[in-house]
Design an enzyme around this catalytic site. Structure first.
Site, PDB file in Angstrom:
ATOM      1  N   GLU A  19       0.841  -1.193   0.000  1.00 41.68           N
ATOM      2  CA  GLU A  19       0.000   0.000   0.000  1.00 41.68           C
ATOM      3  C   GLU A  19       0.872   1.238   0.000  1.00 41.68           C
ATOM      4  O   GLU A  19       1.960   1.241   0.580  1.00 41.68           O
ATOM      5  CB  GLU A  19      -0.901  -0.007   1.233  1.00 41.68           C
ATOM      6  CG  GLU A  19      -1.912  -1.118   1.182  1.00 41.68           C
ATOM      7  CD  GLU A  19      -2.533  -1.457   2.520  1.00 41.68           C
ATOM      8  OE1 GLU A  19      -3.582  -2.098   2.511  1.00 41.68           O
ATOM      9  OE2 GLU A  19      -1.959  -1.099   3.563  1.00 41.68           O
ATOM     10  N   ASP A  40      -4.443  -8.318   6.132  1.00 40.68           N
ATOM     11  CA  ASP A  40      -5.462  -9.222   5.605  1.00 40.68           C
ATOM     12  C   ASP A  40      -4.953 -10.638   5.448  1.00 40.68           C
ATOM     13  O   ASP A  40      -5.722 -11.591   5.587  1.00 40.68           O
ATOM     14  CB  ASP A  40      -5.961  -8.718   4.260  1.00 40.68           C
ATOM     15  CG  ASP A  40      -6.765  -7.447   4.408  1.00 40.68           C
ATOM     16  OD1 ASP A  40      -7.846  -7.510   4.997  1.00 40.68           O
ATOM     17  OD2 ASP A  40      -6.301  -6.390   3.962  1.00 40.68           O
TER      18      ASP A  40
END
Length: 399
Positions: A152, A168
């Protein structure tokens, strides 16, 4: 100092979303020269794998708020309108480097993700609200049997924030890096030698269902270990997995006070928590009530949401972040002053976030984003620079 990590399903996500997702936004103490519209990202394939590699740069264009994707030159392309049911997204794949090679692309001022996949292109679809991201906890997700991962990033006028994340899932390993104006390079995210199998073996050996977080393909290839919040969703972990620790915390603070100092640079900003009637009530230094929390469950703890919701405000969010870190790291019983920022104190209780424990334990520098607010105490795997010269994504072996 950046203003913090914002836990979200990312601005590019729409209706499906991953519970995790970390995005860094903020202003550095001293930004460098004007950040150009795009910067170079060099992807190095040290995986040793022979399959084709595909790269994607997906996100929200910060200048307009539009969702879309960037090509290898850093040119932005807005997503077309989606549908219900979701419609196929345009093919945004960029051919990645072969094993042992590097490829340099340009990344624009985005808030988004750099995905990479081995062997197959990822399947992205567009709903009426925007991009539908992979949700591999769902057995029917079209990306379930693809080996992939993502980083990210936020690139804006104040600089670059680029992380490696396991919020995640823990999957195909990689490290991130940034070159600064003086030519030095900062890197994080590498596993120890043997760390990939080390994480998987530790989960398999942890009683209580933690081995059930691991997903494999029909040919036996290990694809990933889901984060424990998804383990609750899939039934791998029992809903009661954290109850014993949570109950002990609630019992302790019915008889003593929890002091939370949520800002490292504001040591005089303190909040005081006591449990009464099953609710933890917080007051400020004047004794005024500021917020309260119902006793959380494992899902709230692992996801840092629901009963531990953390709005982007000045009081509840920072207190909730601190509680979330304390529950995941199991430090709330050993210190009545939080956050406890000493890694030697983390994950010592038998009831803890064992996924976060083993991921951190196998990182070369000990840093990881193993849960949403793993940046409490600066334990996150993040590189940042106000005047980035180049960014790096290094794909490591699965072993």
């Amino acid at each position: 100092m950046h203003s913090g990590i914002r836990r979200s399903a990312l601005p590019l996500a729409a209706t499906t979303a991953l519970v995790g997702g970390l995005l860094t936004l903020g202003t550095p103490e001293s930004a460098g020269a004007a950040v150009p519209d795009t910067i170079a990202l060099t992807v190095t394939n040290n995986s040793g794998r022979g399959e084709p590699l595909y790269i994607y740069d997906l996100g929200t264009r910060l200048s307009s708020g539009q969702q879309g994707w960037a090509d290898a030159n850093g040119t932005f392309h807005a997503w077309p309108a989606g549908g219900n049911p979701p419609t196929p997204a345009p093919d945004a794949a960029i051919p990645g480097p072969a094993a042992g090679q590097s490829t340099t692309i340009r990344i624009p001022k985005f808030s988004g993700r750099i995905y990479f996949s081995y062997g197959q292109k990822l399947v992205f679809r567009l709903a009426t609200g925007g991009l539908v991201q992979p949700a591999v906890q769902n057995p029917g997700d079209p990306n379930r049997d693809i080996l992939f991962n993502w980083s990210e990033y936020t690139l804006n006028d104040a600089g670059l924030w680029l992380n490696s994340t396991q919020v995640d899932m823990f999957s195909a390993p990689y490290a991130v890096g940034v070159k600064r104006a003086d030519g030095s390079v900062s890197t994080t995210g590498h596993l120890k030698s043997g760390g990939y199998n080390g994480v998987l073996n530790a989960l398999r050996g942890q009683a209580g269902g933690w081995g059930g977080l691991i997903q494999t393909r029909s040919d036996g290839t290990v694809l990933r270990a889901l984060a424990p919040g998804y383990g609750l969703e899939t039934g791998a972990l029992p809903a009661s997995v954290m109850d014993d620790y949570i109950n002990r915390v609630w019992q302790k603070y019915a008889g003593s006070t929890l002091t939370v100092t949520p800002f490292g640079d504001q040591p005089n900003t303190k909040y005081y928590g006591r449990v009464s009637g099953g609710v933890m009530n917080f007051t400020d230094g004047s004794g005024a009530a500021v917020t309260s929390f119902q006793k959380p469950d494992a899902d709230s703890v692992f996801g840092c949401h629901k009963l531990l919701d953390a709005p982007n405000d000045a009081v509840r969010g920072p207190i909730s972040r601190t509680l979330c870190a304390g529950f995941n790291r199991s430090t709330l019983l050993t210190s009545e002053t939080q956050p406890d920022n000493s890694p030697a104190d983390f994950y010592r209780d038998a009831v803890t976030n064992h996924y976060a424990r083993v991921v951190h334990g196998q990182m070369a520098d000990g840093k990881a984003y193993a849960f949403a607010f793993d940046d409490v105490g600066n334990q996150e795997s993040l590189v940042h620079d106000g005047g980035p010269q180049e960014a790096y994504l290094t794909l490591d072996p699965l072993g």
